[in-house]
Design a protein around this motif. Structure first.
Motif, short mmCIF file in Angstrom:
data_model
loop_
_atom_site.label_atom_id
_atom_site.label_comp_id
_atom_site.label_asym_id
_atom_site.label_seq_id
_atom_site.Cartn_x
_atom_site.Cartn_y
_atom_site.Cartn_z
N GLN A 461 -11.14 57.64 47.79
CA GLN A 461 -11.53 58.45 48.96
C GLN A 461 -10.36 58.71 49.92
O GLN A 461 -10.54 58.79 51.13
N GLY A 462 -9.17 58.83 49.33
CA GLY A 462 -8.02 59.26 50.12
C GLY A 462 -7.62 58.31 51.22
O GLY A 462 -7.08 58.76 52.26
N ALA A 463 -7.81 57.00 51.03
CA ALA A 463 -7.48 56.04 52.10
C ALA A 463 -6.00 56.13 52.47
O ALA A 463 -5.64 56.16 53.65
N GLY A 464 -5.13 56.19 51.46
CA GLY A 464 -3.70 56.27 51.74
C GLY A 464 -3.30 57.59 52.37
O GLY A 464 -2.43 57.64 53.24
N LEU A 465 -3.93 58.67 51.92
CA LEU A 465 -3.66 59.98 52.51
C LEU A 465 -3.98 59.99 53.99
O LEU A 465 -3.22 60.53 54.81
N GLN A 466 -5.09 59.39 54.36
CA GLN A 466 -5.47 59.37 55.77
C GLN A 466 -4.46 58.59 56.61
O GLN A 466 -4.16 58.98 57.75
N VAL A 467 -3.91 57.53 56.04
CA VAL A 467 -2.88 56.78 56.75
C VAL A 467 -1.65 57.66 56.96
O VAL A 467 -1.08 57.71 58.06
N PHE A 468 -1.26 58.39 55.93
CA PHE A 468 -0.06 59.23 56.05
C PHE A 468 -0.30 60.37 57.04
O PHE A 468 0.57 60.69 57.87
N LEU A 469 -1.46 60.99 56.96
CA LEU A 469 -1.77 62.06 57.92
C LEU A 469 -1.77 61.52 59.34
O LEU A 469 -1.34 62.21 60.28
N GLY A 470 -2.23 60.28 59.51
CA GLY A 470 -2.18 59.66 60.83
C GLY A 470 -0.75 59.45 61.31
O GLY A 470 -0.44 59.63 62.51
N MET A 471 0.15 59.09 60.38
CA MET A 471 1.57 58.93 60.74
C MET A 471 2.16 60.26 61.21
O MET A 471 2.90 60.31 62.20
N ILE A 472 1.81 61.33 60.51
CA ILE A 472 2.32 62.65 60.90
C ILE A 472 1.83 63.03 62.30
O ILE A 472 2.61 63.46 63.15
N GLU A 473 0.54 62.84 62.55
CA GLU A 473 -0.01 63.22 63.85
C GLU A 473 0.57 62.37 64.97
O GLU A 473 0.88 62.88 66.06
N THR A 474 0.74 61.09 64.71
CA THR A 474 1.34 60.21 65.72
C THR A 474 2.75 60.67 66.06
O THR A 474 3.14 60.73 67.24
N HIS A 479 6.48 63.21 69.95
CA HIS A 479 7.67 64.05 70.14
C HIS A 479 7.34 65.44 70.68
O HIS A 479 8.18 66.33 70.64
N THR A 480 6.12 65.60 71.18
CA THR A 480 5.80 66.84 71.89
C THR A 480 6.71 66.94 73.12
O THR A 480 6.77 66.02 73.92
N GLY A 481 7.42 68.04 73.24
CA GLY A 481 8.35 68.19 74.33
C GLY A 481 9.77 67.72 74.03
O GLY A 481 10.67 67.91 74.85
N ASN A 482 9.97 67.10 72.86
CA ASN A 482 11.32 66.67 72.45
C ASN A 482 12.05 67.87 71.86
O ASN A 482 11.74 68.32 70.76
#
Length: 596
Positions: A461-474, A479-482
């Motif tokens: 059920q994409g457990a690892g994918l969700q972790v990676f997507l969370g890393m991208i969003e974080t 870095h918004t404004g960087n």
């Protein structure tokens, strides 16, 4: 002959500036893994690989291994055995193994730069100690106490080496078809009989003993993969009390003559009543073997990375020296008879492609290794769980993408040389030949793709994918404004959203037609790799801006990241279109009509 120089500065940048490895290691209890220690390991590893292993690369390819049919023994190329002795004397064999078995106890990720250096310097030689690490992990996790005591210490010290014996003439990926038999004896041992093929380092003249981990069936085993057991079968018999006896019933039938890695002994092994011992539970051998296999898959990904880097180094040096024509925009070196070919856009396209895949791939591969440490040693249970899910998800991506990019980069490097790359003098054609195997052994790219989409995404059920997507969003939020990374945030977010949408789309179609998984798997895997690399390039630029690296280094990271986002990341468009097209165009043609 091609040359090799370990890329220490970029390795240090990846470990310390991007991954913050020193702090991570200290947090996990690796008190000895200080920056000073790790830098010393890098420098000594560079010296060993550059001066001892790299000069043997060409002779290993030219001479190869030889097999004495009368004695059934294998002799390695000149200098290989002596290099292994230096490797053992230097303590490299046990760098990341537990101290209780004679290892130095450094974290797994601390050994990854050395592994990359070895593979870049001499891939064929590196195959001999490669599977010892996998055998060590399998015995640590699944072996009995006496097996760990008897077999692990000489493996960790490098006095013995290990192998992984899965494939048989009639079965490769589908291990449920294997026929090798294991018959129990009254003393608790087993007689192992059967033939295994494609056994890397199945025999050699480096050590007195070789520890084979062999998949076989017990007499009452159920059919298929649920009836497979794992056995430890030494080349020279070893009793449970550690007493070394006579030669065991295992013999080299032949060695393969291959496209590349000529200096690596790829053996046919015949087991004829060889004495072995059960590892783990009966009929649960596949689980234990996957411990070895997953370790080996990440390691093979590093092989692709190492070959890519060496190819790039040589192509870059050649492109700076080779004079051909003038730049289209006017002479750049008017004092020379012609401009060096690095001024030409198409040569730059190839060099920058390699640079972006190598430096981004290094981050992806090293991070996967760090995840292994976190999954085993983090003091936080939730973090361990997330790391385990993410490393499982990333393993097929690292293995497949780094090796596919290894083939691409070595061929780009050869192309930079033109006709001179096709002849043996410069050594580039050897790198291209050697790279091809990395996409095949330890599971082909297609197998990695099915593992990623079919198991890691659909079944889990994409457990690892969700972790990676969370890393991208974080990262994007932080870095918004960087201004340094502003240009990368929107496209990275867009790709993360598309990644999630495509995953759901394939999953929904697969409910009605299971072939949709197989049809989408390759494109899904490559798409995932390119998006993952976009994340690492954005992080690389952010980290470089805050590092003490010189401005030229920072500029190199920024411009390469821009090239990657502009020229390489759009490859995802083709992969997305292929996934969205579905399985129909692949499955409509009848098998008998392929030749009409």
């Amino acid at each position: 002959m091609s040359q090799y120089k370990a890329p220490l500065r970029d390795m240090q940048f990846v470990l310390f500036d991007v991954l913050d490895a020193e702090a991570q290691f200290q947090r996990m209890g690796f008190d000895d893994a200080s920056r000073d220690v790790l830098e010393a390991v890098l420098e000594e590893g560079a010296r060993f690989t550059e001066t001892v292993l790299a000069p043997l690369n060409e002779i290993g390819d030219r001479v190869g291994c030889s097999h004495d049919k009368a004695t059934g023994t294998v002799t390695t190329p000149p200098g290989f055995k002596q290099a292994y002795a230096q490797y053992v004397d230097g303590g490299w064999a046990g760098l990341t193994s537990p101290p209780e078995f004679g290892g130095q106890g450094l974290p797994h990720a601390a050994g990854v730069p050395l592994k990359e250096m070895i593979d870049a310097a001499n891939l064929a030689w590196g195959n001999f100690p490669l599977l010892s690490h996998g055998a060590t992990e399998a015995l640590i996790q699944h072996g009995e106490d006496w097996q760990r005591e008897v077999f692990l210490k000489p493996l960790v010290e490098g006095r013995w080496t290990g192998t992984m014996c899965l494939t048989e003439p009639h079965c490769g990926t589908d291990l449920g078809l294997l026929k090798t038999r294991a018959v129990p004896n009254d003393d608790g041992s087993y007689d192992i009989t059967g033939t295994k093929i494609f056994i890397t380092a199945g025999d050699h003249d480096f050590t007195d003993n070789i520890i084979h981990l062999v998949l076989a069936r017990l007499p009452d085993a159920p059919a298929g993969s649920k009836g497979i057991s794992l056995f430890v079968v030494p080349k020279i018999r070893v009793a449970p009390d550690g007493t070394v006896g006579e030669a065991n019933g295992v013999r080299v039938g032949s060695i393969e003559h291959k496209m590349g890695i000529h200096g690596s002994a790829t053996c046919v092994l015949n087991f004829d009543g060889a004495q072995g011992y059960l590892v783990g539970q009966a009929n649960k051998g596949l689980m234990a073997m996957f411990t070895m296999m997953n370790t080996a898959r990440l390691a093979v990904g590093l092989q692709g990375l190492g070959l890519s880097d060496r190819a790039l180094q040589n192509a870059l040096a050649y492109s700076r020296e080779r004079l051909q024509m003038r730049a289209l925009s006017g002479a750049k070196f008017p004092d020379k008879a012609a401009d060096p070919i690095i001024v030409h856009p198409d040569v730059r396209r190839m060099l920058l492609t390699c640079k972006s895949l190598v430096e981004g791939g290094r981050l992806m591969g090293y991070h996967a290794a760090l995840l292994v440490d976190i999954a085993h040693h983090s003091p936080d249970a939730d973090e361990r769980k997330q790391a385990d899910a993410l490393v499982g998800f990333m393993t097929p991506i690292v293995k497949a993408c780094l090796t596919e990019w290894g083939v691409e980069c070595t061929y780009h490097a050869l192309q930079c040389y033109g006709g001179h790359g096709y002849i043996a003098e410069h050594g580039i054609e050897q790198l291209a030949r050697d790279a091809r195997i990395t996409t095949l052994y330890e599971g082909t790219t297609g197998i990695q793709a099915l593992d990623l989409l079919g198991r890691k995404v659909m079944q889990l059920q994409g457990a690892g994918l969700q972790v990676f997507l969370g890393m991208i969003e974080t990262f994007c939020q932080e870095h918004t404004g960087n201004a340094a990374v502003a240009e990368f945030i929107a496209p990275l977010r867009d790709k993360a959203g598309e990644w999630q949408r495509l995953t759901m789309q394939v999953g929904q179609r697969a409910v009605a037609n299971p072939d949709e998984v197989g049809a989408a798997a390759y494109d899904y895997l490559m798409y995932s790799g390119y998006v993952a690399l976009a994340y690492w390039w954005a992080r690389s630029v952010a980290a470089s801006e805050n590092s003490t690296q010189p401005e030229g280094f920072k500029a190199g990271k920024r411009e390469t990241a821009r090239f990657y986002f502009a020229r390489i990341l759009p490859r995802t468009l083709g992969h997305a279109a292929a996934m969205e097209s579905g399985a129909a165009s692949l499955m409509a043609l009848d098998a008998e009509r392929f030749d009409t």
